[in-house]
Design an enzyme around this catalytic site. Structure first.
Site, mmCIF file in Angstrom:
data_model
loop_
_atom_site.group_PDB
_atom_site.id
_atom_site.type_symbol
_atom_site.label_atom_id
_atom_site.label_comp_id
_atom_site.label_asym_id
_atom_site.label_seq_id
_atom_site.Cartn_x
_atom_site.Cartn_y
_atom_site.Cartn_z
ATOM 1 N N GLY A 98 -9.185 2.990 3.712
ATOM 2 C CA GLY A 98 -9.869 2.135 2.874
ATOM 3 C C GLY A 98 -9.296 0.666 2.666
ATOM 4 N N GLN A 99 -8.076 0.275 3.550
ATOM 5 C CA GLN A 99 -7.676 -0.963 3.204
ATOM 6 C C GLN A 99 -8.634 -2.157 3.833
ATOM 7 O OE1 GLN A 99 -3.791 -1.391 5.219
ATOM 8 N NE2 GLN A 99 -3.329 -3.378 4.117
ATOM 9 N N HIS B 80 -0.635 -4.126 -0.880
ATOM 10 C CA HIS B 80 -0.669 -4.319 -2.097
ATOM 11 C C HIS B 80 -0.775 -2.948 -2.795
ATOM 12 C CE1 HIS B 80 -4.369 -4.635 0.093
ATOM 13 N NE2 HIS B 80 -5.075 -3.804 -0.874
ATOM 14 N N HIS C 266 -2.599 -1.310 -5.806
ATOM 15 C CA HIS C 266 -3.665 -1.571 -7.070
ATOM 16 C C HIS C 266 -2.963 -0.770 -8.327
ATOM 17 C CE1 HIS C 266 -7.052 -2.478 -4.568
ATOM 18 N NE2 HIS C 266 -6.428 -1.763 -3.565
ATOM 19 N N ASN D 162 -3.828 1.797 -0.070
ATOM 20 C CA ASN D 162 -4.470 2.125 0.842
ATOM 21 C C ASN D 162 -3.914 1.517 2.292
ATOM 22 O OD1 ASN D 162 -6.523 3.010 -0.732
ATOM 23 N ND2 ASN D 162 -7.438 1.170 -1.026
ATOM 24 N N ASP E 248 -7.485 -8.332 -10.021
ATOM 25 C CA ASP E 248 -8.278 -7.884 -8.845
ATOM 26 C C ASP E 248 -9.640 -8.750 -9.211
ATOM 27 O OD1 ASP E 248 -8.472 -5.590 -6.543
ATOM 28 O OD2 ASP E 248 -10.332 -6.462 -6.990
ATOM 29 N N ILE E 249 -10.360 -9.297 -7.897
ATOM 30 C CA ILE E 249 -11.623 -10.084 -8.212
ATOM 31 C C ILE E 249 -12.757 -9.082 -8.642
ATOM 32 C CG2 ILE E 249 -12.391 -10.028 -6.068
ATOM 33 C CD1 ILE E 249 -12.556 -13.124 -6.381
HETATM 34 P P1 AMP Z 1 -8.198 -2.531 -0.520
HETATM 35 O O1 AMP Z 1 -9.515 -2.147 -0.226
HETATM 36 O O2 AMP Z 1 -7.097 -1.774 -0.907
HETATM 37 O O3 AMP Z 1 -7.489 -3.576 0.816
HETATM 38 O O4 AMP Z 1 -7.939 -3.612 -1.626
HETATM 39 C C1 AMP Z 1 -8.227 -5.190 -1.426
HETATM 40 C C2 AMP Z 1 -8.562 -5.510 -2.861
HETATM 41 O O5 AMP Z 1 -8.458 -7.016 -2.822
HETATM 42 C C3 AMP Z 1 -9.879 -5.215 -3.427
HETATM 43 O O6 AMP Z 1 -9.996 -4.358 -4.548
HETATM 44 C C4 AMP Z 1 -10.604 -6.652 -3.636
HETATM 45 O O7 AMP Z 1 -11.464 -6.604 -4.798
HETATM 46 C C5 AMP Z 1 -9.522 -7.688 -4.036
HETATM 47 N N1 AMP Z 1 -9.584 -8.727 -3.491
HETATM 48 C C6 AMP Z 1 -9.987 -9.448 -2.593
HETATM 49 N N2 AMP Z 1 -10.020 -10.582 -2.511
HETATM 50 C C7 AMP Z 1 -9.362 -11.150 -3.593
HETATM 51 C C8 AMP Z 1 -9.312 -12.204 -4.283
HETATM 52 N N3 AMP Z 1 -9.552 -13.461 -3.651
HETATM 53 N N4 AMP Z 1 -8.626 -12.360 -5.548
HETATM 54 C C9 AMP Z 1 -8.379 -10.917 -6.291
HETATM 55 N N5 AMP Z 1 -8.601 -9.920 -5.530
HETATM 56 C C10 AMP Z 1 -9.308 -9.927 -4.341
#
Ligand code: AMP
Ligand code: ZN
Length: 112
Positions: free
Chosen positions: A91-92, A98, A100, A85, A29-30
């Site tokens: 919270g998505q 995906h 986590h 989520n 995760d970024i």
């Molecule tokens: P959600 O809030 O459950 O949709 O989670 C989306 C997740 O994607 C968040 O934890 C972000 O930090 C992660 N995210 C968004 N863009 C990227 C990216 N380019 N590379 C890796 N993780 C990302």
């Protein structure tokens, strides 16, 4: 399709991928919320958990099994958390499902 995670699947957008097979990709995760925080995503574009169908059952099982295998590989045998989520209220923020996986810190419940 303008989907961030589809672009990570194809490599159009870079990510710290560390696992890939015919069905899923895993990457860090970024914006990590724990020392270990990675995502397991299907290569197939499924916007939200509400869009799952009967036919996706093997894929969703594979996502969970991959998450478990990779959590162990990442040093989380003592414990870890998986989170999915669903939709804005859940919270998505990225509308490509995906899982986590968070580990290597104490997790509390309920989450903040
Ligand atoms: P959600 O809030 O459950 O949709 O989670 C989306 C997740 O994607 C968040 O934890 C972000 O930090 C992660 N995210 C968004 N863009 C990227 C990216 N380019 N590379 C890796 N993780 C990302
Ligand atoms: Zn997508």
């Amino acid at each position: 399709m303008n989907c961030l995670f589809c672009k990570i699947v194809t490599g159009e957008i870079p990510a710290r991928k560390f696992y890939e097979d015919d069905q899923v990709v895993a990457f860090h995760d970024i914006n990590p919320q724990a020392p270990v925080h990675f995502l397991v995503i299907p290569k197939k574009h499924i916007p939200t958990l509400n869009d799952l169908t009967e036919a996706d059952k093997p894929l969703t099982g594979h996502i969970l099994h991959t998450a478990q295998q990779l959590a162990l590989e990442q040093g989380c045998a003592e414990g870890f958390r998986v989170v999915m989520n669903c939709n804005d209220l859940g919270g998505q923020t990225v509308h490509h499902i995906h899982m986590h996986v968070l580990g290597q810190r104490a997790m509390h419940w309920p989450p903040g």
